[in-house]
Design an enzyme around this catalytic site. Structure first.
Site, PDB file in Angstrom:
ATOM      1  N   LYS A 109     -92.760 -55.715  -2.786  1.00 25.62           N
ATOM      2  CA  LYS A 109     -93.731 -56.677  -3.024  1.00 25.62           C
ATOM      3  C   LYS A 109     -93.366 -57.986  -3.716  1.00 25.62           C
ATOM      4  CE  LYS A 109     -95.910 -53.590  -5.538  1.00 25.62           C
ATOM      5  NZ  LYS A 109     -97.156 -52.990  -6.520  1.00 25.62           N
ATOM      6  N   HIS A 157    -102.023 -40.944  -7.619  1.00 27.10           N
ATOM      7  CA  HIS A 157    -101.845 -42.077  -7.046  1.00 27.10           C
ATOM      8  C   HIS A 157    -103.501 -42.527  -6.564  1.00 27.10           C
ATOM      9  CE1 HIS A 157    -101.170 -45.482  -4.164  1.00 27.10           C
ATOM     10  NE2 HIS A 157    -100.087 -45.324  -4.867  1.00 27.10           N
TER      11      HIS A 157
END
Length: 567
Positions: free
Chosen positions: A439, A14
């Site tokens: 999102k 990540h």
């Protein structure tokens, strides 16, 4: 319920993960010294030494740049993940099973025996296989990653095998040894004559030591790719099993059995692949490549249903295009087919467990799943490569989650796909995304869409006799699916867990959960306990129509407000 359990944390890289391996190692050293100081029998000199080592680790840490000045490569990301796998989880895994057995015995008053013979715990990774998340990941990095993982885990086994060889000094003149073990030792004398000649005469009546030294030689040969190499990890496991069984049958419970059983659990868990590597690619890229291979310029512009019908017909009739050796393809098509060839060869070299799911990002129709199967077949003609490919659609946005049950229904209505699932033990994995759906529509709409999608997907699978299991794409923060995972498991819709838990452990929080051994063990115990509890009926009960209506309204209203603000 225990037999049905399968827990698989999947480690991903990540961009927000900034903990360098050198810092991780220093932090871990500090933890070990802190634990060491809890010993009340330390002398003043030993106490001072522990404190000085803590100071040295702290000082060298602040003198080390926390974040590399260059972007991490795939090799850097792999090095980071390997720390947790080899330094933490390799050591914790046997302890996990031991605490499980102790809990079983404590609560039921029974010897667990081999109740845990089926592995509960496995580990997965996206590092080196996530082409959608990292443009630098290719077929080459996939192969290099698997090769490095193989080398790392075999090098981890070797010193442990040699230690056991030194420890198991039992003489055949003093205690019995199983006939099966003696037969295996005799066979190894023929297979490895040079190694047999090197055994000192004083060790010849120590069958465990002799066999384990031969096992070490075979591991070395496997590492170097020599003639005496183990063909598969199962053969290594079988050798350890012979030692375990012989000790069990011949008064070895308190004479070394403990160490053998720990190594056996590690070997069965990590094999020669260390960790199962998932592969992920974007559906749109696959559509473009498929259009090129079919020589169909309007392929991506067609409706999903039309593409699905064409692909189902081609897969069922054997009518997929066969590429000539001198076929001129775009770089995108070449690299895509190379990935499917690498997957096929990796299964042969490293075993079936080396490759996990093939995940299709942004899946919007049944055709996206069929495309992956078709590309696997085109890349590896007449090998049946598509049969072993476990394709998992990734449902990311709220709209995709809502469409998921219809996509699954389309797939299950196709005879060619039902035949594929027969080879996959009637099991279909579906990955559900938490961060993208949030999102897209906000946390309330995201969580409700995830809940309803899972419930409806399981119902669709049940209608066709298909076992639908979920891979949860959770991030670290609450907005990305993080938070209290135990509550998340227990709050999953009824019948959607069934002992199976596969979830991402993303780079941003791996260090918090797995940075030290006792935290890693506690984290594994928590998620296992919650999964077992869900299987035994301790999950949230199903909702009635009125409750579903309320939550549906909340999700719709909050989504409208969220999108009005953000978009």
């Amino acid at each position: 319920a225990i037999d049905a359990m399968r827990i698989q944390p999947v480690f991903t890289a990540h961009p927000t993960e900034a903990t360098r391996r050198t810092i991780q190692e220093k932090e871990y050293d500090i933890v070990l010294r802190l634990v060491e100081r809890l010993n009340p029998e330390l002398t003043p000199g030993e106490e001072d030494l522990a404190l000085s080592r803590i100071r040295a680790a702290l000082t060298s840490s602040w003198q080390t740049r926390l974040v590399p000045h260059t972007r991490p490569t795939v090799a850097d990301e792999l090095d980071n993940i390997l720390f947790y796998l080899t330094d933490i989880l390799y050591r914790v895994t046997p302890v996990f099973y031991e605490t499980f057995q102790q809990a079983f015995s404590k609560h039921f008053g029974l010897d667990a025996g081999r109740i845990l013979e089926d592995l509960i715990l496995r580990f997965g990774s996206w590092v080196g296989g996530d082409m959608d998340g990292n443009p630098n990941v290719t077929a080459e990095t996939l192969v290099e990653t698997l090769a490095q993982q193989r080398a790392v885990i075999i090098r981890r086994y070797l010193p442990e095998v040699r230690r056991l060889a030194r420890y198991l000094s039992q003489s055949a003149s003093e205690v019995a040894v199983s006939g099966a073990l003696m037969q295996r030792l005799e066979r190894y004398h023929e297979l490895l004559p040079d190694a047999a000649r090197e055994i000192p005469e004083r060790h010849l009546d120590m069958p465990y030591r002799c066999l384990l030294n031969m096992v070490a030689r075979r591991l070395e040969a496997t590492l170097g790719g020599h003639e005496a190499a183990y063909p598969a990890a199962d053969d290594f496991v079988a050798d350890l099993g012979l030692v375990r069984d012989s000790l069990t049958e011949n008064k070895g419970e308190h004479a070394g059995l403990f160490g053998v059983e720990r190594l056996l659990i590690r070997a069965r868990t990590f094999g020669f692949h260390l960790v199962t590597l998932d592969v992920r690619q974007d559906a749109l890229l696959h559509r473009r490549v498929m259009g090129e291979l079919l020589d169909c310029p309007d392929w991506t512009a067609r409706e999903s249903g039309n593409r699905g019908k064409v692909l189902a017909h081609l897969l069922g009739s054997g009518g997929l295009p066969e590429l000539a050796d001198d076929a001129r393809l775009s770089p995108e098509a070449e690299s895509t087919l190379a990935v499917f060839r690498a997957i096929s060869s990796a299964r042969q070299v490293y075993g079936a467990a080396a490759i996990g799911l093939f995940i299709i990002s942004m899946t919007q129709g049944a055709d996206d799943v069929l495309t992956a199967l078709a590309l696997a077949e085109i890349a590896n003609p007449h090998t049946g490569a598509a049969r072993s490919l476990a394709v998992a659609p990734l449902l990311e946005t709220v709209d995709d989650l809502e469409a998921g049950p219809a996509i699954l229904q389309q797939l299950l209505d196709l005879p060619v796909y039902r035949k594929h699932l027969e080879r996959r033990r009637q099991r279909q994995a579906v990955m559900v995304g938490y961060s993208d759906s949030n999102k897209d529509s906000g946390i309330v709409a995201s969580r409700w869409a995830l809940h309803e999608s899972q419930r409806r997907l399981v119902a669709a699978g049940d209608e066709h006799g298909i076992d639908v299991v979920f891979f949860h794409g959770r991030g670290g923060t609450v907005s990305r699916g993080g938070g209290n995972l135990v509550h998340g498991i227990l709050g999953a819709p009824p019948d959607t867990v069934k002992g199976f838990l596969r979830l991402t452990e993303q780079g941003e929080v791996i260090n918090q959960k797995y940075g030290v051994r006792f935290l890693a063990l506690r984290n594994l115990e928590l998620i296992t306990g919650a999964t077992l509890a869900h299987s035994l009926g301790a999950a949230a009960q199903g909702m009635d129509e009125a409750e579903q209506a309320v939550l549906g309204f909340l999700a719709s209203a909050s989504r409208e407000r969220f999108r009005g603000l953000v978009y």
